[in-house]
Scaffold this active site. Structure first.
Site, short mmCIF file in Angstrom:
data_model
loop_
_atom_site.label_atom_id
_atom_site.label_comp_id
_atom_site.label_asym_id
_atom_site.label_seq_id
_atom_site.Cartn_x
_atom_site.Cartn_y
_atom_site.Cartn_z
N ARG A 1 0.83 -1.22 0.00
CA ARG A 1 0.00 0.00 0.00
C ARG A 1 0.85 1.26 0.00
NH1 ARG A 1 -2.59 -3.75 2.98
NH2 ARG A 1 -1.70 -2.93 4.91
N GLU B 1 3.38 -5.96 13.62
CA GLU B 1 2.33 -5.97 14.65
C GLU B 1 1.72 -7.37 14.71
OE1 GLU B 1 -0.95 -3.39 13.83
OE2 GLU B 1 -1.74 -3.50 15.87
#
Ligand code: AMP
Length: 171
Positions: A59, A96
């Protein structure tokens, strides 16, 4: 940036239980909102007098390439392993949600380059830190890290210090 913020969609438990995924596809689907993002990211990038824009797969490419074109600067991609066709440098890092690796072409950065690193979301900062290390290991300087969204509670900005971090939207 409030109209853009209203377009960012929270997707609970994606890609894993416990993660609230910030879905930016509605922003891409709204021409004026996307334009505001590119203008905003280009504006803060310009302040740091970059010589190159680097985008993080995938992205980061959506925002990085239009910013590079807006600033008339060269763009370099940082990609997941095995995607770049030429010789690469590789770095492993924590996410994460899991572990990953990134690669950059060996000739992507020139010594003395001032590089702005662009991505959509800054969470723990592990990905941006890995990309920064790739730049720095080739003699480049990270002029700034510019993202659309920063999950501020995760403390990425202090992890990435002293590299400047700019986000258009904070949560
Ligand atoms: P991190 O390395 O933890 O800063 O994670 C940043 C990378 O993972 C970026 O490339 C993001 O696209 C993606 N990412 C991490 N957390 C999220 C989230 N909550 N929503 C959307 N993308 C995320």
């Amino acid at each position: 940036m409030d109209p853009v913020k209203t377009l960012v969609r929270d997707i609970p438990d994606f890609p894993k239980v416990g993660i609230v995924f910030k879905d930016i596809t509605p922003v891409l689907g709204h021409a004026a909102a996307f334009e505001a993002c590119i203008e905003g990211m280009a504006g803060v990038s310009r302040i740091h007098a970059p010589t190159r824009i680097l985008g993080i797969e995938s992205r980061g490419f959506l925002f990085g390439t239009p910013v590079a074109a807006r600033l008339a600067l060269p763009f370099a991609p940082v990609r997941k392993p095995g995607k770049l066709p030429h010789k690469t440098y590789r770095i492993d890092y924590d996410l994460e949600y899991g572990k990953d690796s990134l690669e950059i072409h060996v000739d992507a950065i020139e010594r003395g380059d001032r590089v702005v690193i662009i991505d959509d979301v800054l969470a723990t900062g592990g990905t941006a830190e890995a990309a920064s290390r790739l730049v720095e290991s080739q003699g480049g300087e990270v002029a700034a890290i510019v993202v659309l969204i920063e999950l501020a509670a995760l403390g990425a900005a202090s992890r990435l210090a002293p590299r400047p971090v700019h986000s258009l939207l904070r949560y």
